[in-house]
Design an enzyme around this catalytic site. Structure first.
Site, PDB file in Angstrom:
ATOM      1  CG  HIS A   1      -1.926  -1.125   1.170  1.00  0.00           C
ATOM      2  ND1 HIS A   1      -2.672  -1.500   2.259  1.00  0.00           N
ATOM      3  CD2 HIS A   1      -2.290  -1.962   0.167  1.00  0.00           C
ATOM      4  CE1 HIS A   1      -3.463  -2.504   1.929  1.00  0.00           C
ATOM      5  NE2 HIS A   1      -3.238  -2.805   0.658  1.00  0.00           N
TER       6      HIS A   1
ATOM      7  N   GLY B   1       1.005   5.851  -1.056  1.00  0.00           N
ATOM      8  CA  GLY B   1       0.522   7.082  -1.657  1.00  0.00           C
ATOM      9  C   GLY B   1       1.687   7.713  -2.409  1.00  0.00           C
ATOM     10  CD  GLU B   2       4.263   5.945  -6.430  1.00  0.00           C
ATOM     11  OE1 GLU B   2       4.851   4.874  -6.225  1.00  0.00           O
ATOM     12  OE2 GLU B   2       4.017   6.393  -7.571  1.00  0.00           O
TER      13      GLU B   2
ATOM     14  CG  HIS C   1      -2.273  -0.044  -3.857  1.00  0.00           C
ATOM     15  ND1 HIS C   1      -1.225  -0.907  -3.678  1.00  0.00           N
ATOM     16  CD2 HIS C   1      -3.372  -0.821  -4.035  1.00  0.00           C
ATOM     17  CE1 HIS C   1      -1.662  -2.159  -3.752  1.00  0.00           C
ATOM     18  NE2 HIS C   1      -2.955  -2.128  -3.961  1.00  0.00           N
TER      19      HIS C   1
ATOM     20  CG  ASN D   1      -7.818  -7.588  -4.032  1.00  0.00           C
ATOM     21  OD1 ASN D   1      -7.325  -7.700  -5.142  1.00  0.00           O
ATOM     22  ND2 ASN D   1      -7.130  -7.807  -2.925  1.00  0.00           N
TER      23      ASN D   1
ATOM     24  CG  HIS E   1      -3.533  -5.189  -9.315  1.00  0.00           C
ATOM     25  ND1 HIS E   1      -2.664  -6.168  -9.713  1.00  0.00           N
ATOM     26  CD2 HIS E   1      -3.326  -5.018  -7.980  1.00  0.00           C
ATOM     27  CE1 HIS E   1      -1.963  -6.576  -8.671  1.00  0.00           C
ATOM     28  NE2 HIS E   1      -2.328  -5.898  -7.612  1.00  0.00           N
TER      29      HIS E   1
END
Length: 507
Positions: free
Chosen positions: A229, A231-232, A263, A356, A426
């Site tokens: 997981h 964050g970008e 994500h 998912n 994905h």
């Protein structure tokens, strides 16, 4: 029920693939079943390995399954491969949904020019502002940060049963308009009722200790987990092809401006729901003397209209509702963080899409349960599921994360996606297990490589098991998608900073 025949996995499994297109192949499975569709160029197909193929074969031979697709990011997963699509008109399978129900991607677009975050010091200020609002790591929630939202038991209950309803969004300070930018803003029970979900959640919390545990998971709303997981902060580069550039502009993408890619999924709440369902279904098989498909308990299942299937679909819906609002709250908190450093900037949600989940969709002329495990929906323009939406004339955005060094992609589906049950991968998909990545990759090289590509992170050292080289060649993955005629690129995203956690994976 007879135990299904286990097909032998061979080291030369790739030699059985029958090539039907530049990046499409079929894998025969015998027993009169239609073959498995395999999407990938030759180097990608070579990367799958016999165990991935064996899991795909086991899934295809499982009861009620009508179609299985392996996407370019496929690798070994829980029962079914990560990166697969599994279709059934009658049955639901928890394994091909996974323990992180509705793990998803979302993209927030701002009007902040790239030049504003060229300086590392400015990026550090934004990272610090986000860290005050959005925690990272397994088990972490709002109590670990000073500027998150307070989510008590009643609000958490409402989130789980209503999803991104107007009331929930208002209470959390999230723009109501963002709901129409979601693949699904809310999920109901199979009977279409919110009340059925509410009754089930009330039953789950009937005892004090169980209610306290539920409420502790509710307080993880607005947080990233561990593992993959992230964050970008990204810089958007629209396609040079005018047709695709125009689509990106219609979606609200801004060339040369900063966007934020996230994500994450349903956190501990979804994990607990999924694990409870696995235990219940396995117990049902064992108490009734039923054989697991290919002898694998991770492929336990239920007929969708059975009591077991209905309970699973209710729990999946609640986990999915939590994941949806979790993303929306993160995006709002991230926007507030950017505004702390750059007052007055604007930001809008571009799209939120899951990978998912099992959704009932039209496939081959009838409604079927499409399980996407590490696979994402890909509907082209004019698709019946987009009629009446703002994406009817273009198709919806497909958010494909690669890695922070090599970038990520935003794509749009083409008609050829019908061959993959209107699905694509994905992301890039793992080529090294977490154990092998930690053993074989050099920490100094990883950290310097990211700095050389002008990418910084919140981590003292970047997690080795999440390093770019732990994942497949993203360029080859994208080539697989385009050559198979599934989707085309609308924009490329270049990472400028990353938020991650070095905690054990919860994906």
């Amino acid at each position: 029920m007879k135990e299904l025949r286990r097909t032998s996995a061979m080291d030369t499994m790739h030699e059985m693939l029958e090539i039907t297109g530049p990046a499409t192949a079929t894998l025969p499975v015998g027993d009169g079943c239609s073959p498995i569709t395999v999407i990938g160029t030759d180097p990608i197909r070579q990367s799958f390995g016999s165990q991935t193929f064996q899991q795909a074969i086991n899934s295809r031979l499982a009861p009620g399954v009508s179609q299985v697709v392996l996407n370019p990011d496929a690798h070994v997963g829980y029962g079914a491969p990560v990166g697969c699509v599994m279709v059934s008109p009658t049955h639901v399978y928890p394994g091909p949904v996974g323990v992180d129900i509705k793990c998803s991607m979302s993209l927030l677009q701002t009007d902040l020019p790239e030049s504003e975050i060229a300086d590392w010091k400015m990026r550090r200020r934004v990272i610090q502002a986000i860290a005050k609002r959005v925690p990272t790591g397994a088990g972490r929630g709002q109590r670990h940060v000073p500027k998150s939202r307070s989510v008590d038991g009643p609000l958490g209950f409402q989130v789980a049963t209503e999803g991104a309803s107007k009331s929930v969004l208002k209470k959390l300070g999230i723009p109501k308009s963002w709901a129409i930018r979601c693949e699904d803003a809310s999920h109901t029970a199979p009977d279409g009722s919110v009340d059925t979900l509410a009754a089930r959640l009330e039953w789950m919390g009937r005892e004090r200790d169980k209610r306290d545990r539920l409420e502790s998971k509710f307080r993880q709303l607005g947080s990233y987990g561990g593992g993959n997981h992230f964050g970008e902060a990204e810089v958007v580069s629209l396609s040079e092809k005018q047709y695709f550039r125009s689509i990106g502009e219609q979606w609200g993408l801004r060339d040369g401006c900063v966007a934020f890619l996230s994500h994450c999924g349903s956190r501990g709440f979804g994990h607990d729901l999924a694990m409870s369902q696995f235990r219940a279904m396995k117990a049902h098989f064992q108490s009734n003397g039923l054989a697991f498909p290919a002898g694998d308990p991770q492929l336990c299942y239920a007929e969708a209209d059975s009591p077991e299937g209905q309970r699973y679909l209710c729990d999946m819906a609640m986990g999915a509702n939590f994941a949806t609002v979790n993303h929306m709250l993160i995006n709002q908190l991230v926007l507030e963080s950017f505004r702390e450093v750059f007052p007055g900037i604007r930001g809008e949600l571009v799209y939120f899409i899951s990978h998912n989940i099992a959704r009932q969709e039209p496939v081959d002329g009838r409604l079927q349960w499409v399980h996407r495990k590490g696979a994402t929906r890909a509907l082209p323009k004019g698709h019946e599921q987009l009629v009446g939406s703002e994406f009817e004339a273009t198709g919806h955005p497909i958010l494909l994360p690669g890695n922070p060094r090599d970038g990520s992609s935003i794509m749009v589906a083409q008609r050829g996606a019908a061959a993959s049950a209107f699905s694509v991968n994905h992301g890039a998909g793992r080529q090294l297990s977490r154990t092998k990545a930690k053993k074989n990759l050099n920490q100094t090289v990883i950290d310097q490589n990211l700095l050389d590509h002008d990418v910084i992170s919140n981590c003292r050292v970047y997690p080795r098991d999440e390093a770019p080289d732990a994942y497949k060649d993203f360029a080859e993955v994208l080539k697989s998608v385009t050559k198979a005629g599934l989707a085309d690129e609308v924009a490329r995203l270049k990472a400028k900073f990353v938020l991650k956690d070095g905690a054990p994976a919860d994906d």
